[in-house]
Design a protein around this motif. Structure first.
Motif, PDB file in Angstrom:
ATOM      1  N   TRP A  69     -36.615  -0.872  67.064  1.00 24.43           N
ATOM      2  CA  TRP A  69     -37.132  -2.334  66.949  1.00 24.43           C
ATOM      3  C   TRP A  69     -36.440  -2.990  65.768  1.00 24.43           C
ATOM      4  O   TRP A  69     -36.106  -4.200  65.519  1.00 24.43           O
ATOM      5  CB  TRP A  69     -38.109  -2.995  67.379  1.00 24.43           C
ATOM      6  N   LEU A  70     -36.524  -2.135  64.359  1.00 24.11           N
ATOM      7  CA  LEU A  70     -36.239  -2.573  63.323  1.00 24.11           C
ATOM      8  C   LEU A  70     -34.730  -2.065  62.940  1.00 24.11           C
ATOM      9  O   LEU A  70     -33.993  -2.276  61.505  1.00 24.11           O
ATOM     10  CB  LEU A  70     -36.873  -2.159  62.190  1.00 24.11           C
ATOM     11  N   GLY A  71     -33.971  -1.144  63.819  1.00 21.46           N
ATOM     12  CA  GLY A  71     -32.822  -0.859  63.707  1.00 21.46           C
ATOM     13  C   GLY A  71     -32.761   0.384  62.701  1.00 21.46           C
ATOM     14  O   GLY A  71     -31.963   0.967  62.333  1.00 21.46           O
ATOM     15  N   ILE A  72     -33.929   1.228  62.925  1.00 15.85           N
ATOM     16  CA  ILE A  72     -34.095   2.305  61.987  1.00 15.85           C
ATOM     17  C   ILE A  72     -34.327   3.516  63.268  1.00 15.85           C
ATOM     18  O   ILE A  72     -35.305   3.704  63.739  1.00 15.85           O
ATOM     19  CB  ILE A  72     -35.200   2.418  61.233  1.00 15.85           C
ATOM     20  N   GLY A  73     -33.527   4.635  63.297  1.00 11.90           N
ATOM     21  CA  GLY A  73     -33.357   5.628  64.164  1.00 11.90           C
ATOM     22  C   GLY A  73     -34.256   6.789  63.724  1.00 11.90           C
ATOM     23  O   GLY A  73     -34.619   7.469  64.519  1.00 11.90           O
ATOM     24  N   ALA A  74     -34.323   7.052  62.491  1.00 13.44           N
ATOM     25  CA  ALA A  74     -35.285   8.026  61.767  1.00 13.44           C
ATOM     26  C   ALA A  74     -36.856   7.872  62.048  1.00 13.44           C
ATOM     27  O   ALA A  74     -37.323   6.711  62.240  1.00 13.44           O
ATOM     28  CB  ALA A  74     -35.063   8.144  60.594  1.00 13.44           C
ATOM     29  N   GLY A  75     -37.627   8.930  62.191  1.00  8.37           N
ATOM     30  CA  GLY A  75     -38.957   8.839  62.514  1.00  8.37           C
ATOM     31  C   GLY A  75     -39.614   8.503  61.165  1.00  8.37           C
ATOM     32  O   GLY A  75     -39.281   8.679  60.186  1.00  8.37           O
ATOM     33  N   HIS A  76     -40.765   7.521  61.432  1.00  5.46           N
ATOM     34  CA  HIS A  76     -41.413   7.258  60.265  1.00  5.46           C
ATOM     35  C   HIS A  76     -41.926   8.306  59.207  1.00  5.46           C
ATOM     36  O   HIS A  76     -41.871   8.098  58.026  1.00  5.46           O
ATOM     37  CB  HIS A  76     -43.055   6.630  60.775  1.00  5.46           C
ATOM     38  N   HIS A  77     -42.182   9.470  59.740  1.00 11.71           N
ATOM     39  CA  HIS A  77     -42.795  10.448  58.627  1.00 11.71           C
ATOM     40  C   HIS A  77     -41.556  10.951  57.817  1.00 11.71           C
ATOM     41  O   HIS A  77     -41.757  11.058  56.690  1.00 11.71           O
ATOM     42  CB  HIS A  77     -43.420  11.630  59.456  1.00 11.71           C
ATOM     43  N   GLU A  86     -35.990   2.215  53.983  1.00 17.09           N
ATOM     44  CA  GLU A  86     -36.187   2.292  55.373  1.00 17.09           C
ATOM     45  C   GLU A  86     -37.759   2.236  55.706  1.00 17.09           C
ATOM     46  O   GLU A  86     -38.390   1.605  56.308  1.00 17.09           O
ATOM     47  CB  GLU A  86     -35.587   3.236  56.265  1.00 17.09           C
ATOM     48  N   HIS A  87     -38.525   2.856  54.648  1.00 20.24           N
ATOM     49  CA  HIS A  87     -40.073   3.367  54.716  1.00 20.24           C
ATOM     50  C   HIS A  87     -40.545   1.871  54.388  1.00 20.24           C
ATOM     51  O   HIS A  87     -41.373   1.913  55.057  1.00 20.24           O
ATOM     52  CB  HIS A  87     -40.385   4.511  53.949  1.00 20.24           C
ATOM     53  N   ALA A  88     -39.962   1.295  53.414  1.00 20.65           N
ATOM     54  CA  ALA A  88     -40.481   0.078  53.033  1.00 20.65           C
ATOM     55  C   ALA A  88     -40.331  -0.916  54.301  1.00 20.65           C
ATOM     56  O   ALA A  88     -41.445  -1.983  54.549  1.00 20.65           O
ATOM     57  CB  ALA A  88     -39.896  -0.440  51.681  1.00 20.65           C
ATOM     58  N   LEU A  89     -39.490  -0.897  54.955  1.00 17.10           N
ATOM     59  CA  LEU A  89     -39.124  -1.984  56.183  1.00 17.10           C
ATOM     60  C   LEU A  89     -40.295  -1.571  57.074  1.00 17.10           C
ATOM     61  O   LEU A  89     -40.885  -2.322  57.627  1.00 17.10           O
ATOM     62  CB  LEU A  89     -37.913  -1.930  56.546  1.00 17.10           C
TER      63      LEU A  89
END
Length: 194
Positions: A69-77, A86-89
């Motif tokens: 939903w933020l346009g980030i396809g990688a996993g949070h971990h 991207e982690h900061a977002l």
């Protein structure tokens, strides 16, 4: 509560919960919707006196949910191991969810005229790790909000350099009337007590 609280009913209108109804709670693509519903239920339960304590855990250290939903396809971990922007977002998104909870509690307290429910609440936002890239648990950032019914000092930014997080938890317990206990630390953090 012993008497009905104004604005509370046995069948509340909760838009975020309605939006989540029927969705798979475990599907990654529904994570944001489920988080909004959990925040809404938590705030409603606190506002209506249905509970005095709420815990929301939005994942865990190996949380692999992609923030699509933020346009980030990688996993949070995985993002915590070096994809800083991207982690900061993702962390900013979590901060907005915490702010939404606080906003929903920043309403007049029917049991304490002249104060808000947030004034009479203690809310803690934290992580189980300080720096994912280095697997560092030193200086874990914490955000403490709410006045704890006047027992906590607000409006501060503290850098405590190695003080155990147990001191914050002990101070919170004391704000809720639990005394003579600790979480394995040296007692309550005096800097946050009013």
């Amino acid at each position: 509560p012993m008497t009905p609280v104004a604005g509370c009913s046995a069948t509340p209108t909760l838009p975020a919960v309605a939006a989540a109804r029927g969705q798979n709670v475990w599907a990654h693509e529904n994570f944001a919707t489920m988080m909004d519903a959990q925040v809404e239920v938590a705030a409603y339960a606190l506002r209506c006196g249905l509970t005095r304590v709420v815990t929301l855990q939005a994942g865990y250290v190996n949380h692999g949910v992609p923030f699509t939903w933020l346009g980030i396809g990688a996993g949070h971990h995985g993002l915590s191991h070096g994809v800083r922007r991207e982690h900061a977002l993702c962390q900013q998104w979590f901060a907005l969810k915490f702010a939404a909870l606080l906003d929903q509690l920043n309403v007049p307290d029917p049991e304490d005229p002249g104060r808000s429910i947030l004034d009479n609440t203690t809310a803690l936002w934290t992580s189980e790790i300080a720096d994912g890239q280095n697997h560092d648990c030193k200086s874990v950032p914490m955000v403490l909000a709410g006045g704890g019914s006047g027992t906590l000092r607000t409006g501060q930014y503290l850098q405590l350099g190695g003080v155990s997080h147990a001191t914050v938890l002990t101070a919170m317990a004391e704000a809720m009337g639990v005394t003579g206990q600790s979480f394995g630390g040296p007692g309550a953090l005096r800097e946050i007590k009013a």
